[in-house]
Design a protein around this motif. Structure first.
Motif, PDB file in Angstrom:
ATOM      1  N   ARG A  69       0.772  -1.349  -0.074  1.00 31.45           N
ATOM      2  CA  ARG A  69      -0.050   0.013   0.015  1.00 31.45           C
ATOM      3  C   ARG A  69       0.976   1.373  -0.076  1.00 31.45           C
ATOM      4  O   ARG A  69       0.686   2.272  -0.565  1.00 31.45           O
ATOM      5  CB  ARG A  69      -1.018  -0.176   1.037  1.00 31.45           C
ATOM      6  N   GLN A  70       1.920   1.381   0.880  1.00 27.11           N
ATOM      7  CA  GLN A  70       2.741   2.589   0.905  1.00 27.11           C
ATOM      8  C   GLN A  70       3.599   2.640  -0.564  1.00 27.11           C
ATOM      9  O   GLN A  70       3.536   3.807  -1.276  1.00 27.11           O
ATOM     10  CB  GLN A  70       3.778   2.012   1.905  1.00 27.11           C
ATOM     11  N   GLY A  71       3.695   1.458  -1.337  1.00 32.18           N
ATOM     12  CA  GLY A  71       4.528   1.613  -2.657  1.00 32.18           C
ATOM     13  C   GLY A  71       3.262   2.010  -3.614  1.00 32.18           C
ATOM     14  O   GLY A  71       3.571   2.886  -4.753  1.00 32.18           O
ATOM     15  N   THR A  72       2.089   2.038  -3.520  1.00 39.44           N
ATOM     16  CA  THR A  72       1.064   2.317  -4.652  1.00 39.44           C
ATOM     17  C   THR A  72       0.432   3.544  -3.926  1.00 39.44           C
ATOM     18  O   THR A  72      -0.741   4.029  -4.479  1.00 39.44           O
ATOM     19  CB  THR A  72      -0.169   1.271  -4.693  1.00 39.44           C
ATOM     20  N   ARG A  73       1.061   4.374  -2.943  1.00 44.19           N
ATOM     21  CA  ARG A  73       0.281   5.597  -2.309  1.00 44.19           C
ATOM     22  C   ARG A  73       0.305   6.639  -3.228  1.00 44.19           C
ATOM     23  O   ARG A  73      -0.307   7.533  -3.401  1.00 44.19           O
ATOM     24  CB  ARG A  73       0.844   5.842  -1.033  1.00 44.19           C
ATOM     25  N   GLU A  74       1.480   6.830  -4.214  1.00 46.14           N
ATOM     26  CA  GLU A  74       1.624   8.172  -4.888  1.00 46.14           C
ATOM     27  C   GLU A  74       0.727   8.339  -5.891  1.00 46.14           C
ATOM     28  O   GLU A  74       0.134   7.445  -6.720  1.00 46.14           O
ATOM     29  CB  GLU A  74       2.878   7.986  -5.560  1.00 46.14           C
ATOM     30  N   ARG A  75       0.115   9.550  -5.738  1.00 42.66           N
ATOM     31  CA  ARG A  75      -1.132   9.937  -6.625  1.00 42.66           C
ATOM     32  C   ARG A  75      -0.482  11.104  -7.772  1.00 42.66           C
ATOM     33  O   ARG A  75       0.510  11.329  -7.717  1.00 42.66           O
ATOM     34  CB  ARG A  75      -1.969  10.827  -5.894  1.00 42.66           C
ATOM     35  N   GLY A  76      -1.459  11.020  -9.000  1.00 40.57           N
ATOM     36  CA  GLY A  76      -1.240  11.915  -9.789  1.00 40.57           C
ATOM     37  C   GLY A  76      -0.024  11.034 -10.882  1.00 40.57           C
ATOM     38  O   GLY A  76       0.576  11.922 -11.710  1.00 40.57           O
ATOM     39  N   VAL A  77       0.203   9.653 -10.826  1.00 40.84           N
ATOM     40  CA  VAL A  77       0.757   8.950 -11.713  1.00 40.84           C
ATOM     41  C   VAL A  77       0.091   7.953 -12.476  1.00 40.84           C
ATOM     42  O   VAL A  77      -1.070   7.763 -12.117  1.00 40.84           O
ATOM     43  CB  VAL A  77       2.015   8.478 -11.194  1.00 40.84           C
ATOM     44  N   SER A  78       0.563   7.485 -13.339  1.00 38.76           N
ATOM     45  CA  SER A  78      -0.163   6.497 -14.261  1.00 38.76           C
ATOM     46  C   SER A  78      -0.398   5.167 -13.640  1.00 38.76           C
ATOM     47  O   SER A  78       0.226   5.049 -12.468  1.00 38.76           O
ATOM     48  CB  SER A  78       0.394   6.205 -15.711  1.00 38.76           C
ATOM     49  N   ALA A  79      -1.493   4.551 -14.083  1.00 36.92           N
ATOM     50  CA  ALA A  79      -1.718   3.227 -13.574  1.00 36.92           C
ATOM     51  C   ALA A  79      -0.349   2.275 -13.445  1.00 36.92           C
ATOM     52  O   ALA A  79      -0.135   1.472 -12.414  1.00 36.92           O
ATOM     53  CB  ALA A  79      -2.736   2.657 -13.849  1.00 36.92           C
ATOM     54  N   ASP A  80       0.159   2.274 -14.544  1.00 41.01           N
ATOM     55  CA  ASP A  80       1.237   1.398 -14.770  1.00 41.01           C
ATOM     56  C   ASP A  80       2.401   1.765 -13.860  1.00 41.01           C
ATOM     57  O   ASP A  80       3.169   0.869 -13.343  1.00 41.01           O
ATOM     58  CB  ASP A  80       1.711   1.196 -16.364  1.00 41.01           C
ATOM     59  N   GLN A  81       2.631   3.214 -13.493  1.00 39.96           N
ATOM     60  CA  GLN A  81       3.604   3.393 -12.832  1.00 39.96           C
ATOM     61  C   GLN A  81       3.361   2.893 -11.270  1.00 39.96           C
ATOM     62  O   GLN A  81       4.138   2.748 -10.345  1.00 39.96           O
ATOM     63  CB  GLN A  81       3.895   5.046 -12.689  1.00 39.96           C
ATOM     64  N   GLN A  82       1.954   3.021 -11.013  1.00 38.65           N
ATOM     65  CA  GLN A  82       1.715   2.903  -9.474  1.00 38.65           C
ATOM     66  C   GLN A  82       1.668   1.274  -9.453  1.00 38.65           C
ATOM     67  O   GLN A  82       2.338   0.932  -8.226  1.00 38.65           O
ATOM     68  CB  GLN A  82       0.199   3.157  -9.384  1.00 38.65           C
ATOM     69  N   LEU A  83       1.470   0.418 -10.399  1.00 34.27           N
ATOM     70  CA  LEU A  83       1.561  -0.857 -10.312  1.00 34.27           C
ATOM     71  C   LEU A  83       3.200  -1.191 -10.189  1.00 34.27           C
ATOM     72  O   LEU A  83       3.507  -2.135  -9.582  1.00 34.27           O
ATOM     73  CB  LEU A  83       1.158  -1.503 -11.628  1.00 34.27           C
ATOM     74  N   TRP A  84       3.915  -0.475 -11.019  1.00 29.12           N
ATOM     75  CA  TRP A  84       5.448  -0.739 -10.891  1.00 29.12           C
ATOM     76  C   TRP A  84       5.879  -0.373  -9.556  1.00 29.12           C
ATOM     77  O   TRP A  84       6.742  -0.999  -9.006  1.00 29.12           O
ATOM     78  CB  TRP A  84       5.785   0.274 -11.902  1.00 29.12           C
TER      79      TRP A  84
END
Length: 212
Positions: A69-84
């Motif tokens: 969850r901490q890794g995917t917390r960044e907002r304003g980025v693309s879905a693939d970047q969040q998954l990465w």
């Protein structure tokens, strides 16, 4: 020594023992010795071997989910970047805590209610991954049918592959530390495997078996 510190030492020792020997073979005497405490104190704090194992599983579940969850917390980025980001955080965590990964793997076969708690953790991670893949499909202009029909399956495949890759990476590290892939390298392997397939799906390029 504060109770929380001593209890953490007990859990650290227990996780190592359960990972190495399994639930049945792990010795409470050895766990107490590794933690630097008496066996009666372990029972005073954690009541029984089953309760100790449950406490270990719950701690490792909480730590793993929190890392993702901490890794995917960044907002304003693309879905693939969040998954990465989430995959990188997952593999960094599993590399740092290989014994915890092994305990969670063993917990799946321990029966209820432990297996149920591990299953609930997988559902939580699956839900997060499904949301990210669905958003990616939506961003690519796919119709809702694709997201509903195929994204869920892709999410299950990705999570299962991530668990398997984590075990593989830890095995590589145990055999030869300097040859083990980094968290980013392992995440990139899975992203290439998953994202290339998702991109083809979003473009309508599906694999079909040859007619026979």
């Amino acid at each position: 020594m504060p109770r929380e510190v001593r209890e953490r030492q007990m859990l650290d020792a227990a996780v190592a023992a359960f990972a190495r020997h399994g639930y049945q073979a792990a010795s409470m005497d050895d766990i107490a010795e590794a933690a630097g405490v008496s066996k009666p104190l372990v029972y005073l704090y954690l009541k029984s071997k089953e309760d100790l194992f449950t406490a270990c599983v719950r701690r490792e579940i909480g730590a793993l989910v929190a890392a993702v969850r901490q890794g995917t917390r960044e907002r304003g980025v693309s879905a693939d970047q969040q998954l990465w980001n989430g995959l990188t955080a997952f593999f960094a965590h599993t590399a740092a805590r290989p014994d915890g990964v092994a305990v969670l793997h063993r917990a799946r076969t321990q029966g209820e209610p432990i297996a149920r708690e591990v299953a609930a953790m997988r559902v939580e991670v699956l839900t997060l991954v499904t949301e990210l893949l669905a958003q990616a499909a939506q961003d690519a202009g796919c119709d809702g049918a694709l997201a509903e029909r195929e994204v869920s399956g892709l999410a299950h495949a990705l999570v299962g592959a991530a668990e398997s890759l984590a075990e593989w990476a830890n095995t590589q590290k145990a055999q030869r530390a300097d040859a083990a892939p980094s968290a980013k390298e392992t995440a990139a392997t899975l992203m290439n495997f998953c994202w290339a397939g998702l991109e083809n799906l979003t473009k309508g390029a599906r694999w079909v078996p040859a007619p026979r």
